[in-house]
Design an enzyme around this catalytic site. Structure first.
Site, PDB file in Angstrom:
ATOM      1  N   GLY A 190       0.806  -1.213   0.000  1.00  0.00           N
ATOM      2  CA  GLY A 190       0.000   0.000   0.000  1.00  0.00           C
ATOM      3  C   GLY A 190       0.840   1.263   0.000  1.00  0.00           C
ATOM      4  O   GLY A 190       1.966   1.286   0.476  1.00  0.00           O
ATOM      5  N   ARG A 247       0.933  -5.846  -4.993  1.00  0.00           N
ATOM      6  CA  ARG A 247       1.021  -6.747  -3.840  1.00  0.00           C
ATOM      7  C   ARG A 247       1.443  -8.165  -4.227  1.00  0.00           C
ATOM      8  O   ARG A 247       1.264  -9.107  -3.454  1.00  0.00           O
ATOM      9  CB  ARG A 247      -0.325  -6.775  -3.106  1.00  0.00           C
ATOM     10  CG  ARG A 247      -0.680  -5.417  -2.505  1.00  0.00           C
ATOM     11  CD  ARG A 247      -1.917  -5.501  -1.630  1.00  0.00           C
ATOM     12  NE  ARG A 247      -2.273  -4.199  -1.067  1.00  0.00           N
ATOM     13  CZ  ARG A 247      -1.781  -3.703   0.046  1.00  0.00           C
ATOM     14  NH1 ARG A 247      -0.882  -4.390   0.735  1.00  0.00           N
ATOM     15  NH2 ARG A 247      -2.165  -2.517   0.497  1.00  0.00           N
ATOM     16  N   LYS A 260       8.568   0.737   5.234  1.00  0.00           N
ATOM     17  CA  LYS A 260       7.394   1.548   4.939  1.00  0.00           C
ATOM     18  C   LYS A 260       6.152   0.905   5.529  1.00  0.00           C
ATOM     19  O   LYS A 260       5.930  -0.285   5.339  1.00  0.00           O
ATOM     20  CB  LYS A 260       7.223   1.677   3.422  1.00  0.00           C
ATOM     21  CG  LYS A 260       5.911   2.328   2.977  1.00  0.00           C
ATOM     22  CD  LYS A 260       5.139   1.531   1.929  1.00  0.00           C
ATOM     23  CE  LYS A 260       4.643   0.223   2.427  1.00  0.00           C
ATOM     24  NZ  LYS A 260       3.650  -0.449   1.575  1.00  0.00           N
ATOM     25  N   ILE A 289       2.157   2.731   6.953  1.00  0.00           N
ATOM     26  CA  ILE A 289       1.372   3.725   7.683  1.00  0.00           C
ATOM     27  C   ILE A 289       0.990   3.190   9.063  1.00  0.00           C
ATOM     28  O   ILE A 289       0.929   3.932  10.053  1.00  0.00           O
ATOM     29  CB  ILE A 289       0.113   4.092   6.872  1.00  0.00           C
ATOM     30  CG1 ILE A 289       0.480   5.033   5.712  1.00  0.00           C
ATOM     31  CG2 ILE A 289      -0.940   4.740   7.752  1.00  0.00           C
ATOM     32  CD1 ILE A 289      -0.667   5.329   4.779  1.00  0.00           C
ATOM     33  N   LYS A 292     -24.679  17.294  19.397  1.00  0.00           N
ATOM     34  CA  LYS A 292     -25.768  16.314  19.324  1.00  0.00           C
ATOM     35  C   LYS A 292     -25.383  14.973  18.704  1.00  0.00           C
ATOM     36  O   LYS A 292     -26.235  14.098  18.560  1.00  0.00           O
ATOM     37  CB  LYS A 292     -26.956  16.902  18.565  1.00  0.00           C
ATOM     38  CG  LYS A 292     -26.656  17.319  17.134  1.00  0.00           C
ATOM     39  CD  LYS A 292     -27.911  17.916  16.490  1.00  0.00           C
ATOM     40  CE  LYS A 292     -27.643  18.354  15.044  1.00  0.00           C
ATOM     41  NZ  LYS A 292     -28.850  18.923  14.416  1.00  0.00           N
ATOM     42  N   TYR A 293     -24.123  14.798  18.331  1.00  0.00           N
ATOM     43  CA  TYR A 293     -23.724  13.542  17.699  1.00  0.00           C
ATOM     44  C   TYR A 293     -22.545  12.886  18.417  1.00  0.00           C
ATOM     45  O   TYR A 293     -21.630  13.560  18.897  1.00  0.00           O
ATOM     46  CB  TYR A 293     -23.319  13.764  16.232  1.00  0.00           C
ATOM     47  CG  TYR A 293     -24.426  14.267  15.353  1.00  0.00           C
ATOM     48  CD1 TYR A 293     -25.554  13.473  15.093  1.00  0.00           C
ATOM     49  CD2 TYR A 293     -24.353  15.529  14.776  1.00  0.00           C
ATOM     50  CE1 TYR A 293     -26.570  13.947  14.280  1.00  0.00           C
ATOM     51  CE2 TYR A 293     -25.370  16.002  13.961  1.00  0.00           C
ATOM     52  CZ  TYR A 293     -26.482  15.209  13.716  1.00  0.00           C
ATOM     53  OH  TYR A 293     -27.489  15.676  12.925  1.00  0.00           O
ATOM     54  N   GLY A 300      -4.997   0.423  10.810  1.00  0.00           N
ATOM     55  CA  GLY A 300      -4.250  -0.319  11.809  1.00  0.00           C
ATOM     56  C   GLY A 300      -4.902  -1.653  12.088  1.00  0.00           C
ATOM     57  O   GLY A 300      -5.668  -1.795  13.045  1.00  0.00           O
ATOM     58  N   ARG A 301      -4.621  -2.625  11.218  1.00  0.00           N
ATOM     59  CA  ARG A 301      -5.237  -3.934  11.406  1.00  0.00           C
ATOM     60  C   ARG A 301      -4.562  -4.719  12.518  1.00  0.00           C
ATOM     61  O   ARG A 301      -5.209  -5.234  13.417  1.00  0.00           O
ATOM     62  CB  ARG A 301      -5.176  -4.747  10.106  1.00  0.00           C
ATOM     63  CG  ARG A 301      -5.641  -6.170  10.357  1.00  0.00           C
ATOM     64  CD  ARG A 301      -5.458  -7.117   9.222  1.00  0.00           C
ATOM     65  NE  ARG A 301      -5.688  -8.474   9.737  1.00  0.00           N
ATOM     66  CZ  ARG A 301      -5.782  -9.553   8.980  1.00  0.00           C
ATOM     67  NH1 ARG A 301      -5.635  -9.456   7.690  1.00  0.00           N
ATOM     68  NH2 ARG A 301      -5.982 -10.734   9.520  1.00  0.00           N
ATOM     69  N   TYR A 311      -7.708   5.780   3.254  1.00  0.00           N
ATOM     70  CA  TYR A 311      -7.158   6.244   1.983  1.00  0.00           C
ATOM     71  C   TYR A 311      -6.815   7.739   2.002  1.00  0.00           C
ATOM     72  O   TYR A 311      -5.953   8.190   1.251  1.00  0.00           O
ATOM     73  CB  TYR A 311      -8.144   5.947   0.851  1.00  0.00           C
ATOM     74  CG  TYR A 311      -8.263   4.469   0.548  1.00  0.00           C
ATOM     75  CD1 TYR A 311      -7.307   3.820  -0.221  1.00  0.00           C
ATOM     76  CD2 TYR A 311      -9.323   3.720   1.050  1.00  0.00           C
ATOM     77  CE1 TYR A 311      -7.401   2.467  -0.487  1.00  0.00           C
ATOM     78  CE2 TYR A 311      -9.427   2.365   0.787  1.00  0.00           C
ATOM     79  CZ  TYR A 311      -8.460   1.740   0.013  1.00  0.00           C
ATOM     80  OH  TYR A 311      -8.556   0.392  -0.247  1.00  0.00           O
ATOM     81  N   GLU A 312      -7.491   8.480   2.893  1.00  0.00           N
ATOM     82  CA  GLU A 312      -7.238   9.918   2.950  1.00  0.00           C
ATOM     83  C   GLU A 312      -5.788  10.243   3.296  1.00  0.00           C
ATOM     84  O   GLU A 312      -5.293  11.332   2.959  1.00  0.00           O
ATOM     85  CB  GLU A 312      -8.160  10.575   3.996  1.00  0.00           C
ATOM     86  CG  GLU A 312      -9.637  10.515   3.671  1.00  0.00           C
ATOM     87  CD  GLU A 312     -10.299   9.209   4.120  1.00  0.00           C
ATOM     88  OE1 GLU A 312     -11.542   9.159   4.105  1.00  0.00           O
ATOM     89  OE2 GLU A 312      -9.582   8.258   4.482  1.00  0.00           O
ATOM     90  N   ARG A 328      -3.004   8.024   2.746  1.00  0.00           N
ATOM     91  CA  ARG A 328      -1.970   7.192   2.118  1.00  0.00           C
ATOM     92  C   ARG A 328      -1.126   7.936   1.083  1.00  0.00           C
ATOM     93  O   ARG A 328       0.009   7.549   0.826  1.00  0.00           O
ATOM     94  CB  ARG A 328      -2.612   5.966   1.449  1.00  0.00           C
ATOM     95  CG  ARG A 328      -3.365   5.097   2.428  1.00  0.00           C
ATOM     96  CD  ARG A 328      -3.433   3.643   1.986  1.00  0.00           C
ATOM     97  NE  ARG A 328      -3.836   3.449   0.603  1.00  0.00           N
ATOM     98  CZ  ARG A 328      -3.845   2.261   0.009  1.00  0.00           C
ATOM     99  NH1 ARG A 328      -3.468   1.186   0.684  1.00  0.00           N
ATOM    100  NH2 ARG A 328      -4.226   2.134  -1.244  1.00  0.00           N
TER     101      ARG A 328
END
Length: 552
Positions: free
Chosen positions: A81, A145, A202, A204, A242-243, A251-252, A426-427, A429
Site C-alpha cells: 500500500g 502486492r 514503509k 502507515i 448532538k452527535y 491499523g489492522r 485512503y485519505e 496514504r
C-alpha cells in the site's frame, strides 16, 4: 499535468540529511557492530537463511570511503500500500547514485514486484525524478502486492537482473515486502548472482518498528492527516452538541495509528486493541466501557462525543480472534474453492457450521448477518480475513446503543445517543509528506545507496535518533533476518518479520492511560490543524507524539 503552487514549492524543498551523509559520498565509511540473531526461532531462521543470517549491524560515519568504485545499475520497486514519502526514497537513492558516479543507472520496475517478473520498467532521469520530489503517492512507477516467494519467481527475477546487469534491487515496503526482500536476498546469495537486495521500512500502520527501526515512513504524515480531520470533527461535535462520532482509523494488526491520533486530538474514547487483548475484553465489555462515557457526559448535558477505533479491533477481542483464526484455517487451500462455489448464503452457513468449533460457532451466531458475511468476503494475499472490511465502528456503536437502551430501562441513563460513522484510511496514504517524512525517506534512499556501494545484501536501510534534528540522525543498516520469526500464514509455518504491537508499558500508552479518564468525561479536544511545510522548525519539523514520548 497541472500543478498547484504548493506542489511547485514542494519540488524545490531540499530534504535534510543526517550529518554523516551530508559530507558527500566520498567521505562516508562503515563502522561494524555486533553479529545479530533473529528475535525468535533462531535455529529455524538460521536454517532457512544460511547465507544472510547473523550478519553484523553497521553504522555510517564520516571518513574515507573505501568501497570499490564501479558502475552501479540498481533496480527499485514500490511494494504494498501507498505511504507518504515513497517518492523521496527513490529520489534519495537516485541522487546518491548519481553523486557517486554520473554513469550509475536507476531502473524503476512498474507495478510493484510484478514489474520485476514482467520486465516492465523505466530508466529514471533528472526530468522524471524532479517531477516527483517531495510529493505523495506511488504513481512514479506504481505499486502492487505480488509476493516474491517462489523459486520460479526468483529464477525469472534473476534472469531480468542479468539482462539489465543489475547489481542491486531495492524493495520499498512493509513487513511482508521486506520479508520477501530477505528471501530474495538469500536466493541471490545462494546462487552467487552478485545481486544485492536492500529493503526500506514503509507502513502507515506503524507496526514495522523495533529497537532498530524507530519509525516506518508514512506513519508521521498519515497520522497528522487523520488527526487534522479528527480535530475538525471534534470541533463540529462541540459546536453541534448532538452527535457521537465513531471513527475507524487504519491499523489492522496494531493500534499505533489510533493511539497517535488520540495523543494528538484527545477524544473521549480511544480503543487500543492490545489492551483489549491483554484484559481479555469481550464485545459487551467494550460496549459497557464506551457507554459509561456516554452516560457520564449525558449527566453533564453533553450528548456528543468522539470514539476512535483501530480497524483491527475485533481481532484483539479473544472470542473474535479465535473465530477469525478458525475461519482462516477453514478457508485455507482447496477449502476456499469449495466455499466459493456455493451459490447461496444458506449453503455457506452449513459449510461454516460444519467447519467451526462449537465455541466459535456460538460467537458467529451472535453476529448480525451483514457482519457474518463480511467475515467471508475476499481474502487478503495470505488467505486471511480482511479485517479492514469489517465495519467494526458500526458494530461497536450498535452494541453501545443496545447497552444504553438497557440503562434507560433501569433509569441509569437519560440522555440522547445519535451516532455517526467514519473510516479514515485512503485519505492519508498519498498525502504530501510532512517535512519529517520527506527528510526521513530521502535519507533512507540515500542510505540504501551506501549499503549497496559497500556490498551489503539482505539489509534494511536504517536511520535512527529520529526525535532529534535531522543533522543528528544516525544512518546505517541492519540484517532483515534480525527482525524475523516463524508464524502461521495461510495454513503453513513461514518466516516473517515480527509485527510491532503497542507496548502497554511504553511511554506513549502510559501517557494516554494517565489522561483518558478525564478525556472520557470532559471535553478536552485539541485541534492539530493542517500539516505545516513552511515556517518555524518547531511547527514544521515536529515528530509524532509517539516518537517524542518514546525518545524522551
Amino acid at each position: 499535468m497541472q500543478v498547484s503552487s504548493l506542489q511547485e514549492a514542494r519540488y524545490e524543498y531540499q530534504p535534510k540529511l543526517p550529518g554523516m551523509l551530508k559530507n558527500g559520498v566520498g567521505e562516508i565509511c562503515v563502522k561494524e557492530g555486533k553479529e545479530t540473531a533473529s528475535v525468535a526461532d533462531q535455529d529455524k531462521i538460521k536454517e532457512l537463511f544460511p547465507n544472510t543470517y547473523g550478519k553484523k549491524e553497521i553504522t555510517f560515519e564520516k571518513g574515507k570511503n573505501t568501497a570499490e568504485n564501479k558502475k552501479q545499475v540498481v533496480g527499485v520497486i514500490l511494494s504494498g500500500g501507498q505511504a507518504p514519502g515513497g517518492h523521496n526514497v527513490i529520489c534519495g537513492l537516485y541522487d546518491a547514485l548519481k553523486a557517486t558516479n554520473p554513469e550509475n543507472v536507476l531502473l524503476g520496475f512498474k507495478g510493484g514486484p510484478s514489474g520485476l517478473i514482467d520486465n516492465d520498467y523505466v530508466e529514471f532521469t533528472d526530468e522524471i525524478i524532479d517531477a516527483y520530489r517531495n510529493t505523495g503517492g506511488f504513481d512514479i512507477i506504481g505499486s502492487g502486492r505480488t509476493k516474491l516467494e517462489t523459486v520460479q519467481q526468483f529464477e525469472i527475477v534473476e534472469k531480468v537482473a542479468a539482462k539489465h546487469g543489475l547489481n542491486a534491487i531495492v524493495i520499498i515496503g512493509g513487513d511482508d515486502s521486506n520479508t520477501n526482500a530477505a528471501v530474495l536476498a538469500e536466493y541471490m546469495a545462494a546462487h552467487k548472482t552478485g545481486v544485492q537486495v536492500i529493503g526500506c521500512p514503509k507502513t502507515i500502520d506503524g507496526d514495522l518498528k523495533n529497537e532498530d527501526i524507530e519509525a516506518s515512513f508514512g506513519f508521521d504524515t498519515a497520522t497528522k492527516t487523520f488527526s487534522e480531520v479528527i480535530g475538525n470533527i471534534e470541533r463540529d461535535a462541540n459546536s453541534a452538541k448532538k452527535y457521537w462520532h465513531f471513527i475507524k482509523v487504519m491499523g489492522r494488526s496494531a493500534s499505533h495509528v489510533a493511539l497517535e491520533c488520540a495523543l494528538e486530538t484527545q477524544p473521549n474514547i480511544c480503543l487500543i486493541g492490545e489492551e483489549v487483548a491483554a484484559k481479555k475484553m469481550s464485545l459487551s465489555d467494550i460496549a459497557d466501557y464506551v457507554a459509561d462515557s456516554v452516560t457520564k457526559r449525558a449527566a453533564r448535558g453533553d450528548n456528543f462525543g468522539v470514539v476512535l477505533v483501530p480497524e483491527g479491533i475485533v481481532e484483539f477481542v479473544p472470542e473474535f480472534s479465535a473465530l477469525i483464526a478458525e475461519i482462516n484455517e477453514l478457508l485455507a487451500g482447496e477449502n476456499a474453492d469449495e466455499f466459493n462455489k456455493l451459490v447461496d448464503w444458506a449453503s455457506k452457513e452449513h459449510f461454516i457450521e460444519d467447519g467451526l468449533s462449537q465455541n466459535s460457532m456460538k460467537v458467529f451466531a451472535l453476529l448480525p448477518e451483514p457482519l457474518q458475511k463480511q467475515l467471508f468476503l475476499e481474502r487478503d494475499p495470505h488467505g486471511n480475513v480482511q479485517v479492514s472490511l469489517i465495519e467494526s465502528e458500526k458494530l461497536i456503536s450498535t452494541l453501545v446503543y443496545d447497552n444504553l437502551r438497557r440503562r434507560k430501562k433501569h433509569g441509569t441513563y437519560t440522555g440522547k445517543f445519535s451516532p455517526l460513522h467514519h473510516f479514515f484510511g485512503y485519505e492519508g496514504r498519498c498525502a504530501f509528506p510532512s517535512n519529517f517524512d520527506a527528510d526521513y525517506c530521502y535519507s533512507l534512499g540515500y542510505n540504501a545507496c551506501m549499503l549497496i556501494q559497500y556490498g551489503y545484501t539482505g539489509y534494511l536501510s536504517k536511520v535512527s535518533n529520529l526525535a532529534a534534528p535531522a543533522e543528528e540522525w544516525v544512518a546505517g543498516g541492519m540484517p532483515i533476518t534480525k527482525m524475523m520469526n516463524i508464524e502461521r500464514r495461510n495454513g503453513e509455518d513461514k518466516p516473517v518479520i515480527r509485527k510491532a504491537l503497542v507496548e502497554l508499558d511504553g511511554k506513549p500508552f502510559k501517557y494516554f492511560e494517565e489522561n483518558r479518564e478525564k478525556w472520557a468525561v470532559e471535553t478536552c479536544y485539541t485541534y492539530p490543524g493542517a500539516i505545516q511545510y513552511y515556517g518555524p522548525s518547531s511547527v514544521c519539523d515536529i515528530t509524532t507524539k509517539t516518537l517524542a514520548l518514546e525518545q524522551g
